[in-house]
Write a protein that holds these residues in place. Sequence first.
Motif, short mmCIF file in Angstrom:
data_model
loop_
_atom_site.label_atom_id
_atom_site.label_comp_id
_atom_site.label_asym_id
_atom_site.label_seq_id
_atom_site.Cartn_x
_atom_site.Cartn_y
_atom_site.Cartn_z
N MET A 130 9.05 12.03 7.90
CA MET A 130 7.65 12.25 8.30
C MET A 130 6.71 11.61 7.28
SD MET A 130 6.39 15.76 9.95
CE MET A 130 6.04 16.77 8.60
N ILE A 149 22.53 5.73 10.85
CA ILE A 149 22.65 6.16 12.26
C ILE A 149 23.64 5.24 12.98
CG2 ILE A 149 21.41 6.32 14.47
CD1 ILE A 149 18.95 7.20 12.83
N SER A 167 9.77 18.83 17.27
CA SER A 167 10.24 18.21 16.02
C SER A 167 9.98 19.13 14.83
CB SER A 167 9.53 16.87 15.79
OG SER A 167 9.69 16.05 16.91
N LEU A 168 8.76 19.70 14.78
CA LEU A 168 8.45 20.59 13.66
C LEU A 168 9.33 21.84 13.68
CD1 LEU A 168 4.55 20.40 13.49
CD2 LEU A 168 6.17 19.56 11.82
N GLN A 197 9.93 1.47 3.37
CA GLN A 197 10.55 0.71 4.47
C GLN A 197 12.06 0.61 4.28
OE1 GLN A 197 8.75 -0.24 7.09
NE2 GLN A 197 6.93 0.57 6.10
N GLN A 210 0.83 -1.21 0.00
CA GLN A 210 0.00 0.00 0.00
C GLN A 210 0.87 1.26 0.00
OE1 GLN A 210 -3.42 -0.53 0.07
NE2 GLN A 210 -2.95 -2.71 0.07
N LEU A 211 0.30 2.31 -0.54
CA LEU A 211 1.02 3.59 -0.57
C LEU A 211 0.63 4.52 0.58
CD1 LEU A 211 0.99 4.36 -4.39
CD2 LEU A 211 2.96 3.81 -2.98
N ILE A 218 6.62 17.08 21.92
CA ILE A 218 7.52 16.36 21.00
C ILE A 218 7.21 16.76 19.55
CG2 ILE A 218 8.01 14.07 20.04
CD1 ILE A 218 7.85 12.96 22.88
N ILE A 219 5.90 16.79 19.20
CA ILE A 219 5.54 17.14 17.82
C ILE A 219 5.99 18.58 17.52
CG2 ILE A 219 3.61 17.50 16.22
CD1 ILE A 219 2.07 15.34 17.77
N ALA A 220 5.68 19.51 18.44
CA ALA A 220 6.02 20.91 18.20
C ALA A 220 7.54 21.10 18.10
CB ALA A 220 5.44 21.78 19.31
N TYR A 277 6.66 7.77 7.42
CA TYR A 277 5.87 7.17 8.52
C TYR A 277 4.48 6.73 8.05
CZ TYR A 277 3.25 6.96 12.89
OH TYR A 277 2.44 6.57 13.92
N PHE A 278 3.95 7.44 7.05
CA PHE A 278 2.58 7.13 6.61
C PHE A 278 2.55 6.17 5.42
CE2 PHE A 278 2.35 11.30 8.67
CZ PHE A 278 1.37 11.04 9.60
N ILE A 279 3.70 5.84 4.87
CA ILE A 279 3.74 4.96 3.69
C ILE A 279 4.29 3.58 4.06
CG2 ILE A 279 4.65 4.69 1.34
CD1 ILE A 279 4.93 7.74 1.23
N PRO A 280 3.46 2.54 3.98
CA PRO A 280 3.98 1.21 4.35
C PRO A 280 4.69 0.48 3.20
CG PRO A 280 1.61 1.12 3.97
CD PRO A 280 2.03 2.53 3.68
N HIS A 281 4.76 1.08 2.02
CA HIS A 281 5.33 0.41 0.85
C HIS A 281 6.78 -0.04 1.10
CE1 HIS A 281 6.45 -0.26 -3.35
NE2 HIS A 281 5.14 -0.32 -3.59
N PRO A 282 7.22 -1.16 0.50
CA PRO A 282 8.59 -1.65 0.74
C PRO A 282 9.68 -0.61 0.41
CG PRO A 282 7.32 -3.34 -0.38
CD PRO A 282 6.44 -2.14 -0.31
N LEU A 288 2.42 16.51 22.54
CA LEU A 288 2.33 17.76 21.78
C LEU A 288 3.68 18.49 21.77
CD1 LEU A 288 -1.15 19.04 22.99
CD2 LEU A 288 -0.57 18.23 20.71
#
Lengths: 385, 205
Positions: B20, B41, B190-191, B31, A121-122, B186-188, B23-28, B184
């Motif tokens: 960032m 790292i 990081s941004l 990954q 999935q994308l 951590i997010i702020a 994190y929302f893309i599960p594609h290989p 919040l």
Amino acid sequence: MKFLTLFGILFLIIQGGSLYSEIVVEDVPNDAGEALMITWDLPDDVGNISMYRIYRLDPGAEDYILVGKVENPNVNVFVDHDPRYPLHAGTEFVYKIVPVDFSQNEVESLGTSLAVSPVAQLFNFNKVNSLIATLFVFAALIFFLNYAKTGKGLFIRKIAGLDALDEAVGRATEMGKPVLYVPGLSTMSDVATIASINILGPVAKKVAEYETKILVPNRDPIVYTIVHEVVKESYLEAGRPDAFDTDQVFFVSQQQFAFVAAVNGLMMREKPATNLFLGMFWAESLLMAETGNITGAIQIAGTDSVTQLPFFITACDYTLIGEELYAASAYLSRDPILVGSVKAQDLEKAIILFLMIACSIISLIAVLAFNTYAFNQVISAIFSF
Amino acid sequence: MLFKRTLPLLVVFVLGIAMMIQYFIPHPISQSFKEGADNWIRIIGAFAIVLGLASFFHVHTRKIMRKNKDSIFSVVAIVSLIGMALIGILGKDGLDNWLFSNLYSYIIVPLDATMFSLLSFYIASAAFKAFKARNAMAFALLVTAIIVMLGRVSFGSFLNGLVEWIMVYPNTAAQRGILIGIGLGIIATSLKIILGIERSYLGGE
């Protein structure tokens, strides 16, 4: 001939009904194409079955391989996601389900599935909540940064621990003793460590201006190199590059308790007038804070580790609790842009608070008046991130 | 200026946004990008250990040269480091050789355990300080702590229900309040770092 076929079908239905067993293989959504979900119809003679074995035929292979088992005969779902037998996106796999009786003998297969391939999935739709929250934080941050640029003052409440930093460094100067700064025991991947380094800059500058000594022991070598540069730059900015001693910032050990022993020993020998423990800490928090307490140092701690906060609150004079650690650089610099980011956090907290109260009330009304499953699902989805 | 400010900020911005999105893309492909970053790292970490060791030797050799009363600790630290490293590298079975494993099992492990064991005494001393009923809030803390402590031992089993309620409701509620603020923050933070607003970690600002 037709009569014989019909008779055969009827015979199979009477014998076990396996003819109607359908094996459906579907791609598991929101993943990298590493899992398939297999479902099948439960056979009529489920009472004689102890478990199901799931076999898979990989492309090019001649034999099925056993990829798992379902030990409850009334369960008809299996997710094939085992790193030992990895699936690959775009490759077709065939499954067969074989019931096992109570004598551990495999009985007739429930059939085989069609060839199905997992799909990469994308976008992970399970993370939509996180995306919305991040975009909202981003928007709020931009809004308050622009607001801060207009020159309108933004109020930021007093944080006693940060107000005490000046006093703490001043005390060390008066006593002619060093300031000890421990930037936590975590790595640079931890935002708490970065937040700690953001505080270290102004502290080191103040130390340089007061011509005091600062000692910064480090557990992580990457953190050590960054901290070394930050302290050096701060001395430079304070106009005292000559006062910077490279051994003020030093690497101790990556071993947790060896680090603690070294820092405690340092506290007992050097007797720093001020101890600052800011960053990420684990079990060592109390060991260090209590030792500092014994030496009579003024102590300021700050961490986002909820489990260590009580120890710091008990043993230190001031403690920055959770988010105060992240607000510290804005508080110390009073830079309107950084203060704007703190206001953005406040807005987000207000909205979360509003959502929590509103959803609790609506949920209570729904339970008392309607008790709708769908409504509760919506509420739980809102709070799932 | 380019190498001290602009380039690091650019690297942080590009990689921050990339991670960032990742994190929302599960594609290989996504990954493998993350795995690559993780490997980098580790590699940088390995090189940083050399710098850490250089600092270690510099600090301790200076202490030894000064010949003050505490320099013996520096001698022990350097001898231990070199000794363990040599035994591990030159030993017959590498890290499995008997001398290395005995030094580890009978010196390092007991020393670690000793330091950790000290925690129980420190907790007792901290508890003594925390549970002084100076005001109403401190008194509430004292009472709650006594209930929870009693409920956790065998003869206090009659308090189990109350202890459970304290741990599940007031305790969890307070912790979650702190955790929301931390999340919040951590997010702020990081941004702010990704956008180059927060630059203190580069030093000098």
